[in-house]
Every structure is written in C-alpha cells, then in structure tokens.
Design a protein around this motif. Sequence first.
Motif, PDB file in Angstrom:
ATOM      1  N   ILE A  54      -2.827  -3.761 -12.080  1.00  0.00           N
ATOM      2  CA  ILE A  54      -1.946  -3.385 -10.971  1.00  0.00           C
ATOM      3  C   ILE A  54      -2.687  -2.532  -9.955  1.00  0.00           C
ATOM      4  CG2 ILE A  54       0.081  -1.968 -10.406  1.00  0.00           C
ATOM      5  CD1 ILE A  54       1.327  -2.983 -13.067  1.00  0.00           C
ATOM      6  N   ALA A  55      -3.459  -1.566 -10.445  1.00  0.00           N
ATOM      7  CA  ALA A  55      -4.209  -0.692  -9.530  1.00  0.00           C
ATOM      8  C   ALA A  55      -5.222  -1.499  -8.723  1.00  0.00           C
ATOM      9  CB  ALA A  55      -4.909   0.416 -10.314  1.00  0.00           C
ATOM     10  N   ALA A  56      -5.866  -2.461  -9.362  1.00  0.00           N
ATOM     11  CA  ALA A  56      -6.892  -3.238  -8.663  1.00  0.00           C
ATOM     12  C   ALA A  56      -6.265  -4.158  -7.618  1.00  0.00           C
ATOM     13  CB  ALA A  56      -7.718  -4.035  -9.673  1.00  0.00           C
ATOM     14  N   SER A  84      -1.998  -1.858 -16.381  1.00  0.00           N
ATOM     15  CA  SER A  84      -2.032  -0.733 -15.443  1.00  0.00           C
ATOM     16  C   SER A  84      -3.273  -0.797 -14.556  1.00  0.00           C
ATOM     17  CB  SER A  84      -1.968   0.599 -16.185  1.00  0.00           C
ATOM     18  OG  SER A  84      -2.969   0.674 -17.169  1.00  0.00           O
ATOM     19  N   THR A  85      -4.393  -1.184 -15.125  1.00  0.00           N
ATOM     20  CA  THR A  85      -5.614  -1.325 -14.327  1.00  0.00           C
ATOM     21  C   THR A  85      -5.493  -2.511 -13.381  1.00  0.00           C
ATOM     22  OG1 THR A  85      -6.875  -0.513 -16.226  1.00  0.00           O
ATOM     23  CG2 THR A  85      -8.121  -1.575 -14.466  1.00  0.00           C
ATOM     24  N   SER A 133      -3.553  -3.675  -6.140  1.00  0.00           N
ATOM     25  CA  SER A 133      -3.086  -2.786  -5.090  1.00  0.00           C
ATOM     26  C   SER A 133      -4.214  -2.460  -4.109  1.00  0.00           C
ATOM     27  CB  SER A 133      -2.548  -1.516  -5.754  1.00  0.00           C
ATOM     28  OG  SER A 133      -2.088  -0.618  -4.803  1.00  0.00           O
ATOM     29  N   ASP A 134      -5.394  -2.169  -4.618  1.00  0.00           N
ATOM     30  CA  ASP A 134      -6.512  -1.848  -3.733  1.00  0.00           C
ATOM     31  C   ASP A 134      -6.957  -3.075  -2.924  1.00  0.00           C
ATOM     32  OD1 ASP A 134      -6.376   0.674  -4.779  1.00  0.00           O
ATOM     33  OD2 ASP A 134      -8.290   0.630  -5.802  1.00  0.00           O
ATOM     34  N   TRP A 135      -6.981  -4.232  -3.550  1.00  0.00           N
ATOM     35  CA  TRP A 135      -7.304  -5.455  -2.794  1.00  0.00           C
ATOM     36  C   TRP A 135      -6.321  -5.623  -1.633  1.00  0.00           C
ATOM     37  CZ3 TRP A 135     -10.115 -10.336  -4.394  1.00  0.00           C
ATOM     38  CH2 TRP A 135     -11.041 -10.115  -5.420  1.00  0.00           C
TER      39      TRP A 135
END
Lengths: 249, 249, 249, 249, 249, 249
Positions: free
Chosen positions: E86-88, E83-84, E90-92
């Motif tokens: 994926i979030a990271a 989950s982390t 996504s931000d990149w």
Amino acid sequence: MLLYLSTWAEIGHFLERSRTIVIPIGSNEQHGPTGLLGTDWMCPEIIACQAQKNADILIAPTFNIGMAQHHIGFPGTISLRPSTFIAAISDWVHSLAAHGFEKILFLNGHGGNVASIEAAFSELYAEASFARRPAGFALKLCNWWDLEGVGELAKEQFPTGHGIHATPSEIAVTQWAYPDSIKTAEYSPQVAPWGPIREAFDFRARHVDGRMGSDPAQASPEKGRDLVMMAAQGLIREVEAFSREPIPG
Amino acid sequence: MLLYLSTWAEIGHFLERSRTIVIPIGSNEQHGPTGLLGTDWMCPEIIACQAQKNADILIAPTFNIGMAQHHIGFPGTISLRPSTFIAAISDWVHSLAAHGFEKILFLNGHGGNVASIEAAFSELYAEASFARRPAGFALKLCNWWDLEGVGELAKEQFPTGHGIHATPSEIAVTQWAYPDSIKTAEYSPQVAPWGPIREAFDFRARHVDGRMGSDPAQASPEKGRDLVMMAAQGLIREVEAFSREPIPG
Amino acid sequence: MLLYLSTWAEIGHFLERSRTIVIPIGSNEQHGPTGLLGTDWMCPEIIACQAQKNADILIAPTFNIGMAQHHIGFPGTISLRPSTFIAAISDWVHSLAAHGFEKILFLNGHGGNVASIEAAFSELYAEASFARRPAGFALKLCNWWDLEGVGELAKEQFPTGHGIHATPSEIAVTQWAYPDSIKTAEYSPQVAPWGPIREAFDFRARHVDGRMGSDPAQASPEKGRDLVMMAAQGLIREVEAFSREPIPG
Amino acid sequence: MLLYLSTWAEIGHFLERSRTIVIPIGSNEQHGPTGLLGTDWMCPEIIACQAQKNADILIAPTFNIGMAQHHIGFPGTISLRPSTFIAAISDWVHSLAAHGFEKILFLNGHGGNVASIEAAFSELYAEASFARRPAGFALKLCNWWDLEGVGELAKEQFPTGHGIHATPSEIAVTQWAYPDSIKTAEYSPQVAPWGPIREAFDFRARHVDGRMGSDPAQASPEKGRDLVMMAAQGLIREVEAFSREPIPG
Amino acid sequence: MLLYLSTWAEIGHFLERSRTIVIPIGSNEQHGPTGLLGTDWMCPEIIACQAQKNADILIAPTFNIGMAQHHIGFPGTISLRPSTFIAAISDWVHSLAAHGFEKILFLNGHGGNVASIEAAFSELYAEASFARRPAGFALKLCNWWDLEGVGELAKEQFPTGHGIHATPSEIAVTQWAYPDSIKTAEYSPQVAPWGPIREAFDFRARHVDGRMGSDPAQASPEKGRDLVMMAAQGLIREVEAFSREPIPG
Amino acid sequence: MLLYLSTWAEIGHFLERSRTIVIPIGSNEQHGPTGLLGTDWMCPEIIACQAQKNADILIAPTFNIGMAQHHIGFPGTISLRPSTFIAAISDWVHSLAAHGFEKILFLNGHGGNVASIEAAFSELYAEASFARRPAGFALKLCNWWDLEGVGELAKEQFPTGHGIHATPSEIAVTQWAYPDSIKTAEYSPQVAPWGPIREAFDFRARHVDGRMGSDPAQASPEKGRDLVMMAAQGLIREVEAFSREPIPG
C-alpha cells in the motif's frame, strides 16, 4: 547562544537576525575499553558550545541517541532504529520550521548516523516534492571531523592508528572537556582490527573490545583542545556560508 | 554513576550488582517570560545527577525532547508527536533490556509527557502480552515533583501562584543549577490564568506569555537547591524500592 | 439521538443546531469472576443512551475495543496496541471533523484507556500545531465515574471494596441494563488485592481472578440504575458546557 | 453465546469445547435517504445474535467502523483508513489467538470492507510466512449476503432495484430489528444510478442521495425477518464446516 | 510508449496530449513445476508492451513484486506485506499525480494482489476524502484475464484444467514471450487440487507442487500469442474508455 | 541465472550450491535531455544480466523504483519515500532469507539510493541486534561504478564532464543495451552546473535540464559495452568474495 538556556522571547529576537540553527547530533554507544559511552554526542556538543562563545550562532539541545544497532552487544549502548530516527528528526525539523528556521545544520558525531540522517532529510523533502511546493527550509549534515582543518590536524596528531571507531581524536575531545573522566587500559592489539559492520552479534564477534582500527592511547586533553578550537572555527564558517545561501521559492 | 561518562566495561560491572537504570526525561519547550526552554529536561537531569553522587545508581543520558505540541506557537519549542515519542521510548527500552536491565525508571520533568510515556509502556508490554510471555523488564514513571517530600516542600515555598506550567519550583531548580542563566521580567498578571490544553494555536491565544497559573517571580536558587536535595533523596528511595521488587516469570 | 439509528440527512439537520457529538469508548476485557467482558464499553454506552433520552445530544456508535493489553492473560479480552488505538481515534475524529463537528467528547469507561486517548488527542492536535493553524475542533475526555455526582454516589454505595477494576459500581451499571446476564460467584478473598499494572503475564500472576481491590458482591441493579441516572445528568451538563465553550481561530 | 455478556471464566470453558469465534464486522456510513447509518454493522450483529440462539457458537463484540472513505461526503459516516483497519484487525486476531482461538470468522456487512479485510488477513499470515512457521489460526471472511440461501431469497424478494448500496435487503434486516427506527422518503429516481467508487467528493457528485442502484422502498420488516432467519441458519452451517476443517502444522 | 525508454521531455510532451498512464503490476512467485517465477509480472508487462506498439499509450515500469506471502514456502518467491504494498503504490501514485497524470490504470497479473491494490486505492482516496477535496486523479484496476475477450479465449483454449494458479493461459503468455525459457515436467496429478489460501506453511502443505487447479501442460507459445493479442486490444479499449471518463471537481 | 526466468525447483537446486543472490536496484528518474528515465535501474540490470552469462550467479528481479524525490519536478520520475523504500527492502530480504539466502548483494545504479539502502540494512540488522541473536544473513551494497576497474575506465573515457547525474558513462551503458532508444539534444551549457540536492522545487530551479556536472554528448554504445564488460567482471569477483566470507553465529 544555547537554546535550552534561553527563553522563548530570546529565541524570537534571534529569529529577527538569523534563520539558522545548529543541532549537535550523535549516538550513545560503546567506544572501546577507554572511550566514554557518550563520546559521539558529546563531541559535537562540545564543539558547538565552544563555537557559540565566539559567534552569534544558536545551538539546539543535543540529539543524543542515534543509529547504533551494531554496538548493542556492548553494555550501555542505546540505539534508535532508522525508522524511529527518521521520525524523530522529522519532528525536530517540523518544530523548528514552524518557528521560521530556514537553515538547519546537523553537526554530527557518529559515522553510523550519516545514512539515516540523509534518509531523514529525503523523507522531509519528499513531502514538499510530492506536493510540488518549496520545502521552506534547507537541511545540512556536517560531520565534525570534516569541518575545515580538522581532518588535517587529526592526521598530524595521529598519523597511524586513528581508525574509525573509538578514535584517538574523538577520545581526545572528550578528555579535554571531561578531564575527570579520563580512563586508561591496556590495548591488545595496540591498533584494533577492521571489518564489516552488520548486526550486533556479528560486530561483537569481530571487534572484541569494540574498537575499529584505532589506538586510543594516543589521545590527550591538549590534542582534544586543539581539535575543538579548529572545529569550532570551522563550524562558524560553515554556519555563515549556509546562512548566506539563497533558497529558491 | 553517569552512563555517558562510563565505558561499556564499567556498565558491564554495574550490571553484576544492579539491574536498574534511571532515565531523566523531559521536554524542550517555552516556559514563560523567564523560564528556560530546557527547564523540563534539565530538572530531572539535575536531580538525577545529584542523586548519583550519594548512591550507587546509574543515570542514562537525558531524553530531552518530549510531547510539547501545544507549545509550538512559542519559538524554541521542539516536540515529538506521541507516535514518534512511543517509538523512541520503545527503542531505548529494547536497547537497555538487551543489556540485561530489568527495572527502568523514567524520571519525568514534563506533565505533558505523562500520557505518551504510559502509552509507550503499554505498547512495549503489549508485545509480551500478545505473545503470552513475560516481558523481562518492569517500567516505572516518576514525576520529580511527586517524589517523596517534594510536593510538600513546594507547597511551603510557594503557597500561592505555583500553577502548572513555568512554575516557580521548576524555575528555582534551574536557577540553582544554572545561576548564570537567571532571567527576570515583569509578569502581567502576576499569576497567570489557566485553561484547557489543545493545539498550539489555541494554547497561544489563551496563554499569552506561555505561563499556566504560575508566578515565577517567587523562584530563587536557594529554594531550588532545597527542592533538588529533597528530590534526590526521594529518587534514591524510589530506586531502592523499585530494585527490590520481584518480577513474576 | 443515536447516530447509528439516524439517516445522514437527520445528522445533517442536527449539525445545523449543534456541532457536538459524544463517543462512548471503552474496552472489552475480563472483569473478574462475575463482571461481563463488555463492562467497560457497555457502561458509557448505557449512560450515553440514557442521556440522549432527556436531551438533544448526539451519540456516536461505541468505540468498544480499547487498550487492555494487561488483561490478555484472561480469555475473552481483546486489546488494541496504543499505536493502533491512536490511529483509530484519529480516523474517527477526522471523519467527524469532515462533517463539521467541532466538539468531540469521548465518554470513557476504562481507566487503562486514559493515557492512550490523551496521546491520541495530542497526535491529532500536533498536525495543526506543526502547521501553525487552528485544529478546527476541540476534544474532551470524560470518564463516566468522574461525571458530576457519580464519585460521591459510588462512595456512598460502596464505602469499602470499590477498588479499581471489576468494581461494584461498573458491575451494578451492567446489572441494571442487562438483568438477564447477572452472574454470581464466591470471591476469595472478598476484597481483591492491588498491585502494579504491567504485561499480561505479570498481571495474571498478581491478580489471580482478575479483580483489583474490588468486592463486586456489593453490586445490585438498583444501585446501577441510580449511578446511570446520576451519570446521565452529569453527561448532559458536560455536553452543554463543552458546546458553549468558544474556540479561538 | 455473546462474548461481551460472558465472564472470562465462561469463555475459558467455551474454549474447551470449541476454538471458533465469529466477529460481526461492518461500517458506519450513509445508507441513502432512509437507511440507518449503522446498517452495515447492525446487519451482521443481528444475524450473529440470532444464530447463537440456536447453536453453541460464540459471537465477539461488533467491529463497527470499517472502510467507508467514499461516503465521508455524507454526514454521520465514520471511516478507518485501510492501514488503520488492517492494524486493528491484526490486534483483534492477535488477542483472540492468544486465548487459543484457531478459527476466526468475520461476518461482514459492508462490501467496501472486503479488500481491506483480505489485506489484513494477508498481513497477519505474512508474519508466519516470513518466519516459515504455521500461523496457528485460520481466518475466514463471509459476507452475510453470501451465506447459503440468502442471495436466492433476496432475488426473490427484490427481483429488481436491489442494487449494491442502501439495498432493500439490508434495510429490511434493520427494519425487523429496529422497528421504531423505520424511515420513509420519496426516492427520485425510484431506482438509484450506478457508478465507479472513488474519493468522497467524486462519490457524492455521482450519487446524489447516497444510494447505488437500489430502491429501498421495497424493504419491509417481514422480508427482513426472513432474511435474518435464512442467514442465521447459513452462518451456523458455515461455523460448523469451518470448525471441522483441519489445520496443517 | 515505454516510459523508461523515454526522456523527461518526451513525457512532458505526452502529458500535453494525454493524462493517462498504465502500470503493469504483478508478483514474483512460484508457478508450479514449470511456470516461471516472474510469470505474474511478465504477463502484464508483455501485454502492455504489445499494446503500446499499436496505440499512443504510455506504459510505466513494471511493479514487479506484489502480495505473495502464501507462496514463500517455495524458493524464489519474493513478497511485500500488504502494508508495504500500500505504501509503495501510494508513492507511485503521488509521483505520477505530481506530473499531472489523472488516470492511472494498474494492469494486474496476480489475483493475490487484488485486495491489497484496492486497499491501496482506498488509502489514497481517503486522504482527499478526510480533507473533503477532489483527489485529482482516478485509479483503475484491470486484471489482464478480465480484459475484453480474454476470458472467452482462455475458456476455448483450456476448457478444463485452467485453474487459478500456474494456469496454462499465463504460462502460455510467457512461453510466447520467452521461448528460450520453456520448461517441462511430469504433472502429478495432471490437474492440481484446490484449497483455501492462508499462510505459506499451510499453502505448501496443501499444494505440494505449487499449482492450484491447473494443468499447465496445455500451454503453448501459439496460444500465448493469441492471448497477448486479444489482451493488448482489450487494454487499448480500456485505456481509451478510461481516458474519456470525466472527473468531477 | 535469472531468477524470474527460473522455476522454484531450479532455485531450490541453486540453493544447494550457493546461498548468494544479486538484486539490481536503481531508480526511475529524469536523466537530462537525452538520458532515459529508466537509466538507473537498467544499468545494474544490464550488468547483472551480462555477469550471469559468464558465471553461476543468481540475479533477482530488478528493484526499479528508488529514492528520487528531488527529481519529481521532472515528468516521468517515480520515487519512493525513504520509509517506504526501507519497508520494501526489508520485505525483499525477509522473503529471500526465508528461502535460505545468506548473502544478499544489492547492485545499485543510483547515488541517491545509497543512504536509504544503508538505512534499510540497519533497520533489518536492528531486529537481530535488539534480540541479541545472529541475523542469519549478510547484506552488501555495491554501486556499479565502484566495481573494480570501472571508475578508472570511466575516467579514461570521460576525463572531463563526467559529473554525477545523467553522466556519459551511465548513458553509454543504456545506449549499448538499447541502441534503438538513443536520443540526442543540444546541451547548454555543454557541461551542466552542480549544486546541493534538496526538494524537487529547489532542484529544478538549480538544474534547469536535470543534469548535474555532466556532458552526456560523450556517451557512445561502444564505451557502454566496455563499461558493461568491465563491471560484469567486477561483479563476478565481488559475488565470489562475498560468498566466501564466513558469518559468525
């Protein structure tokens, strides 16, 4: 003008003359043997309430639970996790921005909130930044003890033993506003020790009665009144300056 | 006993004689042409404050922003998303449970909060359920208008035009507590229409001045006082019954 | 018309004549000594399936796992946390709204879902509300036992011992649809006790065989058929009324 | 044994003889001009249902909505985001693990689910890994087309034009199980083209009728029956092997 | 061209001639008795760095922590939860897309990342899909060992004992790039065993020294150089092909 | 000792003599006309790398993407949202704590990270605080420019025009470490203006070339070397003091 004692129509009229709002924000947490659990949210509420008597500024309801995880070892403390805190500030700001507020000033009463409030601001701004558009609002964090003149006055009033938690200045403010709730105790030592801030277990082991570096015995309602008046003037100036600031976009 | 006007040591002593705490919870949202934006969090706060004058019960600070997304079309409304609301309630409960509170009663002032509060309870209980262990605490939701005797009294006071939003009963309660903030207006129609509750755009289109089914002109401070007294008694009885309830585990 | 037995082109054609869809939603959880674990999702599925035989309504696949954390103490129960439930409903609605569905009716089979479904609706609406735009869709929750005529029929069929969990009415519905899976047992006591609903540990301690207030021995396939037929008619009327409702924006 | 047609007591008994459960998992998404929207969740459901007729294995309800974001351009597709999918799988597994299931086999019907299911497994295992403790359960993903003998059979049945989406093999399976829902169409071209899989807008532009590399005209109920029988046998063997596997800890 | 050794203006100029960027992505995890903890992020970094010497391609900083939960039983491993992760990612991607990058190629060095990277892509694409708009960017995952010619070369170099974790090929790459950090050890057995990948506790019990199926003793700096040169050429070709690909919308 | 150039066994041995680790953390963001995009993560990496040559301290891989949302208006900037940043730091710490690290020092190179790093620490500590147990680890944030002696040296080197972003001191550090990547430009004005930090649109409008208050022309590799040597010594002292600190529990 207190938002919660107004109608929606009154807020609608206010928005025609100003796009600025003040949110008192603090924490509900132990404040040593004599400090009230509500100290950190009551101080900015008291100051904001005083300021709006003398100027046409709008005060939101108080955001009364903050980031106080390190105090949970002491009964009565209530804390949000930073992630919850960020989500909640985000919802407050989105609500107010939907009404057209463009300058949102958080008047803060808890040092432990600073990092999470600033992180919340960045989380909010990031939405606009990733989308390459203006945010449409500006956010400002003011600690009440940093308002113009307040730090100097506190240094005069409490040249030693001010400390950083359960300070005589914050306790004085609540003594002035809630004179029926003044508590007394023997402090041992008179001035509390300092130490790092980590999880609640560690904190309670280091800070036996909850204070950090402070001697609350020096507080008095009169000193509290002087602090509130100074801070209320400082807040009015901050709001005026913030309101005048242009926003690109 | 008001938690925020107490010290941590006082709460420590309280925990030796009781494991129950009351949290006033509401919303900051439009309440029609004359209702105050704070109505829904002020009502449970007023009632809880009154109750603790007559009984040894502990009142937490007020959870003052709730689930009011449908009112965002009206200036001054501040809402949490349900997901944020659930996270925040969860942190409050974890904080209080860490101190040893075992019975946590939410005294609610906003119908729109009910689903999200119950969802929050389930989210909290689910942690224990997935781990097949006792939760260690019991949670209870009481709407102030459901406290013993309150519904009957409101029906007597307002046989018609009570409605469900910006009701004369809730406005009466705030009139009694904040007599300097009583507002007046012409209502058109006298009794507001009803309709479904969806997003803010839809809500404002259906409910032009924000009321739902109510005629707030019937409110008076005296009726408010009677409601508060009735509700405060009901709350004391609820707290006593809840405190006595055994918890398996 | 069953969506999952249709092609995308057939759904495309349906959308030219209607913008409404029905989602059967329930839970997979213990239903006492004789109730099937699938009872709560099979009941709305059975009713919806029956309804679409007599009217041009579209039925989505069944949302079969709901909020059943309190039943996890009994083998076979599968539950989502409310936060997961909200996220999933949100994705279903976003998917359907992307196709142009404007009226989404959740036909619910589990009382424990109600709060989380309503919270999910608010979470979805809040996106539009914060952005001050119309949502573009309307959401409706109907419990199958609240459909027109169903409550009255159940009261006639089961004047006593209906209860609220593992009820004879829901068991009757599954008996009619799955006659090969009818189970029998001795009930002790005949009518189960009631109690609060908290975490699974507490629930199992209070409700030894899983029932709440019910006597399932009264169920029969014939009563089930009558309930299904009544409910299917009620659903068709609900869908028609919901479809006709105008949406502002 | 179908979990949803069982009582909690029957599942309790099953757990005394086995700690393994099978979850059919798929997707509800467009399957070309003639494929049913439910194809990807119905295939594993059909196979699992067939397998449990011949062996003492337990089948959970079907996880019927998967990761199908790329198909949202076609009406009727319903998708979870991967983050929601992971959260839901996590709750299913936590529920089943609470009952004592130690081997959880996901029988998958949608290639687009694979990455998200494996990510979900890692998310679940990570809880135990960060805590340096055994997980207490083992998770396994089996695509039905990878079960022993199935790939070879499909290659025999459909030496060309099998493709990877809306394949004749999956459509054959549903034709056998749902003979009343067999659809026909002209395919143009007979064998659909291939391309990368990105967002729905891109997907629909590249794959005009939704197929990828397939010629579904080759499907027949008889071929479907053969595939189901082969797959059901393969599943039984997988379950037996998985059940026998020791778990460290 | 290495992004982190460039100024923003230089990247602005690059965007005028190309919309493609390469992100080396890997993991920091145990690699058996002699493999470096950084192996999986250093390999793609080394290859990408080599490639940009011979072609006008832009290399982002290395995403150096991946999904390695199963290796946490071995000291030095650092893992993100999916989950982390994926979030990271996504931000990149949102950051790079904001600058106008339209083709983002992840050059991956860790098999355990594949599922989570693909899930992250779907999470990103889903935003556009739910909104029925083009994403504006295309994402591609390339494992360095799948680049043209690399697999064949590795098979020649290591016909047996290549395995899938702590392989001689990846260790050879790091030996060439970091000759001062070549480690030696006795391997017992020479070729490590295989097994399923679950949580860290299970993994360490099965794979005593951390390797999976490999004999790292076969690695040499010379073989590493050949692999890097082959992979760098393959990467340049991939980037060229990806850059030329049209995007609908 | 560089963790990524070590084997897991070597880290296992290190843990027998120390429980402390240093994580260089920074950001990848524009640094004015001549500063490298990697400046903020390369500075702590360079200093940490230097320090470990002279002392037995362990350096983790660099956390190279931080909270830089306000710089996204300039090409090449990559930012995490604070919520992602918090989740990632949390996973790093949980990984390292699982190995037995008890003192985790983040050597920071970006002022914009401070709030989010501290929020991450609180998020991590809160887990232990809500559970009323010791965390088992202590976290420390050190900005490299706050290390002993560094601020004084920078003031001597750059008595005017140091500023707070794209400062001559950080650029000097990278010039020393990456002499082949020294860039030059005309600065106009020579010393950049200051202003508030909000979303990227606002930031770029206020800070035309990206600098804040700085004159980077004063940087030189020699000054950079002196800063690195001073900082490396300061870091060694910080690590020693932190390692010696007792942890309650």
